[in-house]
Design a protein around this motif. Structure first.
Motif, mmCIF file in Angstrom:
data_model
loop_
_atom_site.group_PDB
_atom_site.id
_atom_site.type_symbol
_atom_site.label_atom_id
_atom_site.label_comp_id
_atom_site.label_asym_id
_atom_site.label_seq_id
_atom_site.Cartn_x
_atom_site.Cartn_y
_atom_site.Cartn_z
ATOM 1 N N UNK A 126 -6.567 4.651 -36.486
ATOM 2 C CA UNK A 126 -5.932 4.192 -35.208
ATOM 3 C C UNK A 126 -6.600 2.733 -35.180
ATOM 4 N N UNK A 127 -5.861 1.636 -34.786
ATOM 5 C CA UNK A 127 -6.511 0.481 -34.583
ATOM 6 C C UNK A 127 -6.898 0.245 -33.143
ATOM 7 N N UNK A 128 -8.036 -0.155 -33.263
ATOM 8 C CA UNK A 128 -8.852 -0.213 -31.607
ATOM 9 C C UNK A 128 -8.853 -1.680 -31.410
ATOM 10 N N UNK A 129 -7.728 -2.498 -31.451
ATOM 11 C CA UNK A 129 -7.750 -3.894 -31.268
ATOM 12 C C UNK A 129 -7.812 -4.243 -29.782
ATOM 13 N N UNK A 130 -8.177 -5.423 -29.361
ATOM 14 C CA UNK A 130 -8.119 -5.979 -28.131
ATOM 15 C C UNK A 130 -6.818 -5.299 -27.440
ATOM 16 N N UNK A 131 -5.724 -5.915 -28.097
ATOM 17 C CA UNK A 131 -4.449 -5.469 -27.420
ATOM 18 C C UNK A 131 -4.354 -4.006 -27.053
ATOM 19 N N UNK A 132 -4.777 -3.176 -27.994
ATOM 20 C CA UNK A 132 -4.525 -1.767 -27.809
ATOM 21 C C UNK A 132 -5.645 -1.517 -26.692
ATOM 22 N N UNK A 133 -6.740 -1.801 -26.758
ATOM 23 C CA UNK A 133 -7.977 -1.547 -25.557
ATOM 24 C C UNK A 133 -7.291 -1.697 -24.240
ATOM 25 N N UNK A 134 -6.580 -3.031 -24.195
ATOM 26 C CA UNK A 134 -5.781 -3.421 -22.848
ATOM 27 C C UNK A 134 -4.813 -2.494 -22.311
ATOM 28 N N UNK A 135 -4.252 -1.621 -23.280
ATOM 29 C CA UNK A 135 -3.131 -0.702 -22.874
ATOM 30 C C UNK A 135 -4.011 0.538 -22.506
ATOM 31 N N UNK A 136 -5.162 1.092 -22.605
ATOM 32 C CA UNK A 136 -6.054 2.124 -22.531
ATOM 33 C C UNK A 136 -5.973 2.414 -21.102
ATOM 34 N N UNK A 137 -5.680 4.043 -20.881
ATOM 35 C CA UNK A 137 -5.644 4.311 -19.511
ATOM 36 C C UNK A 137 -7.169 4.883 -19.157
ATOM 37 N N UNK A 138 -7.896 4.926 -20.275
ATOM 38 C CA UNK A 138 -9.353 5.665 -19.872
ATOM 39 C C UNK A 138 -9.986 5.032 -18.629
ATOM 40 N N UNK A 139 -10.216 3.919 -18.165
ATOM 41 C CA UNK A 139 -10.789 3.372 -17.039
ATOM 42 C C UNK A 139 -10.168 3.991 -15.726
ATOM 43 N N UNK A 140 -8.875 4.459 -15.727
ATOM 44 C CA UNK A 140 -8.193 4.985 -14.722
ATOM 45 C C UNK A 140 -8.280 6.612 -14.516
ATOM 46 N N UNK A 141 -8.724 7.256 -15.503
ATOM 47 C CA UNK A 141 -8.743 8.617 -15.868
ATOM 48 C C UNK A 141 -10.036 9.218 -15.028
#
Length: 62
Positions: free
Chosen positions: A1-16
Motif C-alpha cells: 500500500x502506498x503511504x504517500x503524502x497524498x494518501x496520508x492527507x486522506x487518512x482518518x486516523x487523527x479523527x479516530x
C-alpha cells in the motif's frame, strides 16, 4: 500500500477515537501500534479504506 503524502492527507486516523495521538497515520498499512486502545473505529469511513478496497476494522490493533 502506498503511504504517500497524498494518501496520508486522506487518512482518518487523527479523527479516530482510538488514535493514540502520536502523529502516526495509515494504521492500515503499518499494523499494531503500541498503546492503542479500542475506543471506536472509523476505518470504514476512510478514503484509504475505500481506495485500497480494505476489509475489517481496528487496523491499529491487528
Amino acid at each position: 500500500m502506498c503511504t504517500s503524502y497524498h494518501h496520508s492527507k486522506g487518512c482518518n486516523c487523527p479523527r479516530c477515537p482510538s488514535y493514540p495521538g502520536y502523529g502516526v497515520f495509515m494504521f492500515c498499512s503499518k499494523g499494531v501500534y503500541p498503546g492503542t486502545q479500542k475506543k471506536g473505529c472509523m476505518c470504514s469511513e476512510c478514503y484509504i479504506y475505500h481506495k485500497f478496497a480494505l476489509k475489517g476494522e481496528y487496523f491499529c490493533l491487528e
